[in-house]
Design an enzyme around this catalytic site. Structure first.
Site, PDB file in Angstrom:
ATOM      1  N   CYS A 114       0.600  -1.298  -0.076  1.00 40.18           N
ATOM      2  CA  CYS A 114      -0.066  -0.070   0.174  1.00 40.18           C
ATOM      3  C   CYS A 114       0.996   1.190   0.120  1.00 40.18           C
ATOM      4  CB  CYS A 114      -0.972   0.034   0.952  1.00 40.18           C
ATOM      5  SG  CYS A 114      -1.739  -1.415   1.300  1.00 40.18           S
ATOM      6  N   HIS A 256      -3.499   7.042   2.513  1.00 42.11           N
ATOM      7  CA  HIS A 256      -4.055   5.486   2.001  1.00 42.11           C
ATOM      8  C   HIS A 256      -5.189   5.449   2.395  1.00 42.11           C
ATOM      9  CE1 HIS A 256      -4.005   1.649   1.171  1.00 42.11           C
ATOM     10  NE2 HIS A 256      -3.799   1.033   2.236  1.00 42.11           N
ATOM     11  N   ASN A 286     -10.367  -0.123  -0.071  1.00 39.37           N
ATOM     12  CA  ASN A 286      -9.084  -0.294  -0.059  1.00 39.37           C
ATOM     13  C   ASN A 286      -8.156  -0.855  -1.179  1.00 39.37           C
ATOM     14  OD1 ASN A 286      -6.076  -0.709   0.383  1.00 39.37           O
ATOM     15  ND2 ASN A 286      -6.434  -1.594   2.355  1.00 39.37           N
TER      16      ASN A 286
HETATM   17  O1  UT7 Z   1      -3.854  -1.683   3.124  1.00 40.60           O
HETATM   18  C1  UT7 Z   1      -3.516  -2.631   4.260  1.00 40.60           C
HETATM   19  C2  UT7 Z   1      -3.774  -2.105   5.534  1.00 40.60           C
HETATM   20  N1  UT7 Z   1      -4.811  -2.872   6.043  1.00 40.60           N
HETATM   21  C3  UT7 Z   1      -5.686  -2.197   7.044  1.00 40.60           C
HETATM   22  O2  UT7 Z   1      -5.204  -1.173   7.471  1.00 40.60           O
HETATM   23  C4  UT7 Z   1      -6.723  -2.896   7.752  1.00 40.60           C
HETATM   24  C5  UT7 Z   1      -6.802  -2.622   9.214  1.00 40.60           C
HETATM   25  N2  UT7 Z   1      -7.728  -3.191   9.817  1.00 40.60           N
HETATM   26  C6  UT7 Z   1      -9.255  -2.975   9.753  1.00 40.60           C
HETATM   27  O3  UT7 Z   1      -9.533  -2.256   9.021  1.00 40.60           O
HETATM   28  C7  UT7 Z   1      -9.996  -3.733  10.760  1.00 40.60           C
HETATM   29  O4  UT7 Z   1      -9.203  -4.635  11.700  1.00 40.60           O
HETATM   30  C8  UT7 Z   1     -11.094  -4.869  10.132  1.00 40.60           C
HETATM   31  C9  UT7 Z   1     -12.011  -3.856   9.460  1.00 40.60           C
HETATM   32  C10 UT7 Z   1     -10.440  -5.949   9.308  1.00 40.60           C
HETATM   33  C11 UT7 Z   1     -12.021  -5.450  11.251  1.00 40.60           C
HETATM   34  O5  UT7 Z   1     -12.330  -4.861  11.881  1.00 40.60           O
HETATM   35  P1  UT7 Z   1     -12.372  -4.867  13.466  1.00 40.60           P
HETATM   36  O6  UT7 Z   1     -13.186  -3.655  14.026  1.00 40.60           O
HETATM   37  O7  UT7 Z   1     -10.818  -4.533  13.965  1.00 40.60           O
HETATM   38  O8  UT7 Z   1     -13.177  -6.135  13.641  1.00 40.60           O
HETATM   39  P2  UT7 Z   1     -12.474  -7.623  14.737  1.00 40.60           P
HETATM   40  O9  UT7 Z   1     -11.575  -8.257  13.810  1.00 40.60           O
HETATM   41  O10 UT7 Z   1     -12.143  -6.945  15.999  1.00 40.60           O
HETATM   42  O11 UT7 Z   1     -13.976  -8.150  14.754  1.00 40.60           O
HETATM   43  C12 UT7 Z   1     -14.925  -7.775  15.695  1.00 40.60           C
HETATM   44  C13 UT7 Z   1     -16.080  -8.654  15.384  1.00 40.60           C
HETATM   45  C14 UT7 Z   1     -15.710 -10.037  15.643  1.00 40.60           C
HETATM   46  O12 UT7 Z   1     -17.008 -10.837  16.076  1.00 40.60           O
HETATM   47  P3  UT7 Z   1     -16.968 -10.967  17.919  1.00 40.60           P
HETATM   48  O13 UT7 Z   1     -15.596 -11.939  18.020  1.00 40.60           O
HETATM   49  O14 UT7 Z   1     -16.789  -9.916  18.469  1.00 40.60           O
HETATM   50  O15 UT7 Z   1     -18.150 -11.882  18.100  1.00 40.60           O
HETATM   51  C15 UT7 Z   1     -15.548 -10.691  14.171  1.00 40.60           C
HETATM   52  O16 UT7 Z   1     -15.903 -12.056  14.026  1.00 40.60           O
HETATM   53  O17 UT7 Z   1     -16.568  -8.369  14.163  1.00 40.60           O
HETATM   54  C16 UT7 Z   1     -16.595  -9.679  13.655  1.00 40.60           C
HETATM   55  N3  UT7 Z   1     -16.399  -9.327  12.306  1.00 40.60           N
HETATM   56  C17 UT7 Z   1     -17.480  -9.261  11.188  1.00 40.60           C
HETATM   57  N4  UT7 Z   1     -18.766  -9.118  11.277  1.00 40.60           N
HETATM   58  C18 UT7 Z   1     -19.512  -8.584  10.177  1.00 40.60           C
HETATM   59  C19 UT7 Z   1     -15.145  -9.604  11.633  1.00 40.60           C
HETATM   60  N5  UT7 Z   1     -15.305  -9.156  10.191  1.00 40.60           N
HETATM   61  C20 UT7 Z   1     -16.642  -9.048   9.895  1.00 40.60           C
HETATM   62  C21 UT7 Z   1     -17.450  -8.803   8.679  1.00 40.60           C
HETATM   63  N6  UT7 Z   1     -18.874  -8.443   8.985  1.00 40.60           N
HETATM   64  N7  UT7 Z   1     -16.904  -8.623   7.742  1.00 40.60           N
END
Ligand code: UT7
Length: 329
Positions: A114, A256, A286
């Site tokens: 990125c 980004h 992204n």
């Molecule tokens: O360009 C490269 C750089 N990339 C980035 O900068 C990405 C950075 N990371 C992110 O943007 C975020 O970490 C994500 C968008 C990928 C995930 O968001 P988050 O707020 O960190 O979610 P999480 O992984 O902590 O998950 C929270 C909850 C979980 O459920 P429980 O365990 O709390 O019941 C996940 O299973 O949300 C759930 N979850 C989803 N639910 C619905 C994870 N992905 C999804 C989804 N839809 N797509």
């Protein structure tokens, strides 16, 4: 003798096909509400079957050249920043060079995920400033949809396809418009955080690597989130400090485009007004190396970057890598 380098023109291309949050709801267990709240993304573009990274890059390149008032034959170098080249060998930039008819240009890919476009502008600007080259085309293009597992909700909601480009040219003497500062960093301790493990020399493609889905991009979202927030803040602070300027001096920050929560958190920490940041991630998600040049072009088109504007391009991603370009328009 050193010369100055300026951005002479920008371009952008996105494929026609739109993948909305509602479409994703039908593919994985997710919801429009979750995606919008956690990322700010509403839709992304997906390349057509007959389109690859070089095709997207080519269209953005043509537009950038046109806006710079240059012909393909004027180019001395083509740098394609991408993590999804058409092929690993030869370089994706060679396909663009041929299709564009840039008969006088060298061509090579730059792999910094990125942060690729920001790395590319740094390299291109250096080639122009030393006098070795007069016109350098820097492209950021990705067909990420070919490397995303659309059964994996952690990644498939985030990424999209697209391309952006900028032509760097030797600045006329006395020109105020020029590239001012570049800053690049990497930390290979974080190689595992965002990785496409299969298909390289370490894990050559086999039935097993495909069965294990190692040809797809995998990401440890939470750790990357923390890295992204910290690096974006540090980059902006470093740019201000190194150049003896304040937030008031900056006209626009083009980060980004990754997650609106990352951006909001940085805005709060460094008191950067929201109108000084350019965002289009709602429409494209992204797009890795394409994200900064696509946003840059749209900001120019919308009149948010004008002659004399001081702009900061900021990016961070796999590697880990991060960096900025400070540019007077
Ligand atoms: O360009 C490269 C750089 N990339 C980035 O900068 C990405 C950075 N990371 C992110 O943007 C975020 O970490 C994500 C968008 C990928 C995930 O968001 P988050 O707020 O960190 O979610 P999480 O992984 O902590 O998950 C929270 C909850 C979980 O459920 P429980 O365990 O709390 O019941 C996940 O299973 O949300 C759930 N979850 C989803 N639910 C619905 C994870 N992905 C999804 C989804 N839809 N797509």
């Amino acid at each position: 003798m050193m010369y100055e380098c300026r951005v002479a023109g920008t371009g952008r291309y996105v494929p026609e096909k739109v993948l909305t949050n509602a479409d994703l709801e039908r593919m994985v267990e997710t919801s429009d509400e979750w995606i919008v709240k956690r990322t700010g993304i509403r839709e992304r573009r997906i390349a057509a079957e007959n389109e690859s990274t070089s095709d997207l890059g080519l269209e953005a390149a043509r537009m950038a050249l046109n806006n710079a008032g240059l012909e393909p034959g004027d180019l001395d170098a083509i740098i394609l920043a991408t993590l999804t080249p058409d092929t690993y060998c030869p370089a994706g930039a060679c396909y663009v060079q041929h299709l564009l008819g840039a008969v006088n240009a060298c061509a090579f890919d730059l792999s910094a995920a990125c942060t690729g476009f920001v790395y590319g502008i740094t390299v291109g600007s250096s080639l122009v400033r030393t006098g070795l080259h007069r016109n350098v085309l820097v492209i950021g293009a990705e067909t990420l949809s070919r490397f995303i597992d659309y059964t994996e909700r952690n990644t498939c909601i985030l990424f999209g396809d697209g391309a952006g480009a900028a032509v760097l040219s030797r600045a006329e003497e006395g020109s105020e418009a020029r590239t001012l500062d570049h800053y690049l960093r990497a930390d290979g301790a974080g190689t595992e955080l965002i990785i496409m493990e299969g298909g390289g020399a370490r894990r050559p493609s086999t039935h097993a690597t495909v069965d294990e889905k190692l040809h797809f991009l995998s990401m440890q979202g939470n750790d990357v989130f923390k890295f992204a927030t910290k690096s974006m803040q540090t980059l902006i602070e470093t740019a201000l400090e190194r150049n003896g300027i304040s937030i008031d001096d900056l006209d626009l920050v083009i980060p980004h485009q990754v997650n609106s929560r990352i951006i909001d958190s940085v805005l709060r920490k460094i008191d950067l007004p929201k109108d000084k940041i350019y965002l289009n991630l709602e429409r494209y998600g992204n797009t890795s190396a394409a994200s900064v040049p696509m946003a840059l072009h749209e900001a120019v088109e919308e009149g948010r970057v004008q002659s004399g504007s001081l702009i900061l391009l900021v990016a961070f991603g796999a590697g880990l890598t991060w960096g900025y370009n400070l540019v007077r328009w």
